[in-house]
Design an enzyme around this catalytic site. Structure first.
Site, PDB file in Angstrom:
ATOM      1  N   LYS A  48      36.020 -30.896 -11.802  1.00 43.15           N
ATOM      2  CA  LYS A  48      35.670 -29.620 -11.193  1.00 43.15           C
ATOM      3  C   LYS A  48      36.696 -29.246 -10.123  1.00 43.15           C
ATOM      4  O   LYS A  48      37.189 -30.131  -9.404  1.00 43.15           O
ATOM      5  CB  LYS A  48      34.266 -29.774 -10.581  1.00 43.15           C
ATOM      6  CG  LYS A  48      33.766 -28.594  -9.809  1.00 43.15           C
ATOM      7  CD  LYS A  48      33.396 -27.459 -10.722  1.00 43.15           C
ATOM      8  CE  LYS A  48      33.109 -26.188  -9.944  1.00 43.15           C
ATOM      9  NZ  LYS A  48      33.352 -24.985 -10.742  1.00 43.15           N
ATOM     10  N   CYS A 134      42.075 -17.570  -8.126  1.00 45.49           N
ATOM     11  CA  CYS A 134      41.249 -17.278  -6.944  1.00 45.49           C
ATOM     12  C   CYS A 134      41.873 -16.120  -6.176  1.00 45.49           C
ATOM     13  O   CYS A 134      43.089 -15.972  -6.159  1.00 45.49           O
ATOM     14  CB  CYS A 134      41.226 -18.465  -5.994  1.00 45.49           C
ATOM     15  SG  CYS A 134      40.873 -19.977  -6.799  1.00 45.49           S
TER      16      CYS A 134
HETATM   17  C1  LIG Z   1      30.670 -23.028 -15.702  1.00 54.24           C
HETATM   18  C2  LIG Z   1      32.165 -23.006 -15.673  1.00 54.24           C
HETATM   19  C3  LIG Z   1      32.844 -23.453 -14.536  1.00 54.24           C
HETATM   20  C4  LIG Z   1      34.243 -23.439 -14.489  1.00 54.24           C
HETATM   21  N1  LIG Z   1      34.899 -23.907 -13.389  1.00 54.24           N
HETATM   22  C5  LIG Z   1      36.266 -23.960 -13.374  1.00 54.24           C
HETATM   23  C6  LIG Z   1      36.967 -24.539 -12.265  1.00 54.24           C
HETATM   24  O1  LIG Z   1      36.376 -25.039 -11.306  1.00 54.24           O
HETATM   25  N2  LIG Z   1      38.342 -24.513 -12.298  1.00 54.24           N
HETATM   26  C7  LIG Z   1      39.030 -24.006 -13.362  1.00 54.24           C
HETATM   27  O2  LIG Z   1      40.269 -24.020 -13.348  1.00 54.24           O
HETATM   28  N3  LIG Z   1      38.384 -23.495 -14.444  1.00 54.24           N
HETATM   29  C8  LIG Z   1      37.033 -23.472 -14.465  1.00 54.24           C
HETATM   30  N4  LIG Z   1      36.372 -22.966 -15.572  1.00 54.24           N
HETATM   31  C9  LIG Z   1      37.163 -22.455 -16.722  1.00 54.24           C
HETATM   32  C10 LIG Z   1      37.260 -23.490 -17.861  1.00 54.24           C
HETATM   33  O3  LIG Z   1      37.886 -24.681 -17.423  1.00 54.24           O
HETATM   34  C11 LIG Z   1      38.027 -22.890 -19.072  1.00 54.24           C
HETATM   35  O4  LIG Z   1      39.312 -22.501 -18.638  1.00 54.24           O
HETATM   36  C12 LIG Z   1      37.356 -21.664 -19.675  1.00 54.24           C
HETATM   37  O5  LIG Z   1      35.941 -21.778 -19.615  1.00 54.24           O
HETATM   38  C13 LIG Z   1      37.785 -21.387 -21.125  1.00 54.24           C
HETATM   39  O6  LIG Z   1      37.483 -22.476 -21.982  1.00 54.24           O
HETATM   40  P1  LIG Z   1      36.099 -22.578 -22.846  1.00 54.24           P
HETATM   41  O7  LIG Z   1      35.942 -21.262 -23.568  1.00 54.24           O
HETATM   42  O8  LIG Z   1      36.278 -23.754 -23.749  1.00 54.24           O
HETATM   43  O9  LIG Z   1      35.003 -22.766 -21.841  1.00 54.24           O
HETATM   44  C14 LIG Z   1      34.970 -22.967 -15.620  1.00 54.24           C
HETATM   45  C15 LIG Z   1      34.273 -22.532 -16.768  1.00 54.24           C
HETATM   46  C16 LIG Z   1      32.891 -22.554 -16.806  1.00 54.24           C
HETATM   47  C17 LIG Z   1      32.192 -22.096 -18.066  1.00 54.24           C
END
Ligand SMILES: Cc1cc2nc3c(=O)[nH]c(=O)nc-3n(C[C@H](O)[C@H](O)[C@H](O)COP(=O)(O)O)c2cc1C
Length: 307
Positions: A48, A134
């Site tokens: 995270k 961010c």
């Molecule tokens: C609930 C949630 C929390 C996330 N928190 C972060 C984070 O803390 N830092 C980050 O770089 N990306 C974060 N992401 C983005 C994911 O790492 C990823 O880039 C994005 O969800 C696309 O991939 P996916 O479609 O497989 O989820 C988060 C995504 C979700 C769904």
């Protein structure tokens, strides 16, 4: 006789036993999944997003399931870099044969600098992944990752202080992903990863209220996959450094698709919300896919789309 496919990949000097990495924000600090997932079967995982100080995140509701996807506005809740090093890292270090990547974010350049300096003290982190999605509070709230100049500044700063390989995680909320990928490379990134979530929103038409308290949120999951594949393709065409692809991956075929588009490795995010063992299952499927398709070395698929 069929040989066992070689699933190993490498990027930025890091060797992975397979290309499947659990994505940041969907896999806590890794250790919480220890009872459910064989962590050593994954290529690696990204923890995270970590900041200089702990953060409580946004008020609920923070998650909403959409057609083939998910909206989230967690607000980067985390325990802070120091607590990660003191409380989580020793437990992770006790596990053998795992690759841990620390995701880092901040609201000023100094935030990134200080968080990285704290993390440099911790043993057992393979690389940093810089989340540049961010708002930059010193530039009127514009996202670091949506402006070439601020992206250049934050990556240059991070690279100066980082004692580990630096992966820059790009925002998809930009006009030219190729340009941003190139800026990250020139500023010193050892690899790039993409995509983060797409800015989106949803309204409950009965109550006329936003589904997410923060009103806007990040869209992830299968709904974004074709856009993510296109962006990985474009980014990989404009850089020489390795690309890590993600966005809606939930099967082995999805992994192969990202690799053919140019990814050296991939990350799995939202699929872990639907099934915490998703990444591990995809690794198993990947071995079978390669055997069936007579692919002996998966790394050879990177950028292998036929014109
Ligand atoms: C609930 C949630 C929390 C996330 N928190 C972060 C984070 O803390 N830092 C980050 O770089 N990306 C974060 N992401 C983005 C994911 O790492 C990823 O880039 C994005 O969800 C696309 O991939 P996916 O479609 O497989 O989820 C988060 C995504 C979700 C769904």
């Amino acid at each position: 006789m069929r040989t066992i496919p070689d699933l190993r990949v490498s990027f930025a000097g890091i060797e992975l036993k397979n290309p499947v990495i659990a994505a940041s924000g969907t896999f806590a600090y890794g250790i919480e999944f220890e009872d459910v997932v064989h962590l050593d079967r994954l290529g690696g995982f990204v923890v995270k997003g970590l900041s200089r100080e702990p953060m409580i995140g946004n008020p609920p509701p923070r998650l909403y399931e959409t057609a083939a996807g998910m909206l989230n506005s967690i607000g980067l809740q985390n325990i802070g870099a120091r607590a990660f090093i003191d409380e989580k890292l020793p437990k992770l270090r006790a596990l053998k044969d795992i690759v841990v990547v620390a995701n880092v974010f901040g609201y000023t350049r100094e935030d990134y600098e200080h968080t990285i300096q704290i993390l440099n003290e911790g043993e057992g982190i393979a690389a940093y992944e810089l989340n540049v999605s961010c708002p930059n509070t010193q530039h009127g709230g514009i996202q670091f990752g949506s402006d070439p100049r601020t992206l250049d500044e934050v990556v240059t700063t991070a690279k100066r202080f980082s004692q580990r390989p630096l992966i820059v995680k790009l925002s998809p909320n930009v006009t030219s992903i190729g340009q941003m990928a190139h800026v990250a490379q020139e500023a010193g990134a050892d690899a790039i990863s993409l995509v983060n979530t797409f800015v989106a929103m949803s309204i409950d038409v009965d109550t006329r209220k936003p589904r997410i308290a923060n009103v806007t949120a990040g869209l992830s999951g299968p709904a974004i996959r074709p856009i993510a594949v296109r962006m990985v393709y474009e980014a990989s065409k404009s850089v020489q450094i390795p690309v890590i692809g993600m966005g809606g991956i939930s099967t082995a075929a999805d992994v192969i698709e990202f690799m053919l588009a140019g990814a050296s490795a991939v990350q799995v995010g939202t699929a872990s919300y639907w099934d915490p063992r998703a990444s591990e299952k995809i690794v198993g499927e990947l071995g079978r896919w390669c055997s069936e398709h007579e692919v002996q070395r998966i790394a050879e698929l990177t950028g292998g789309m036929q014109g």
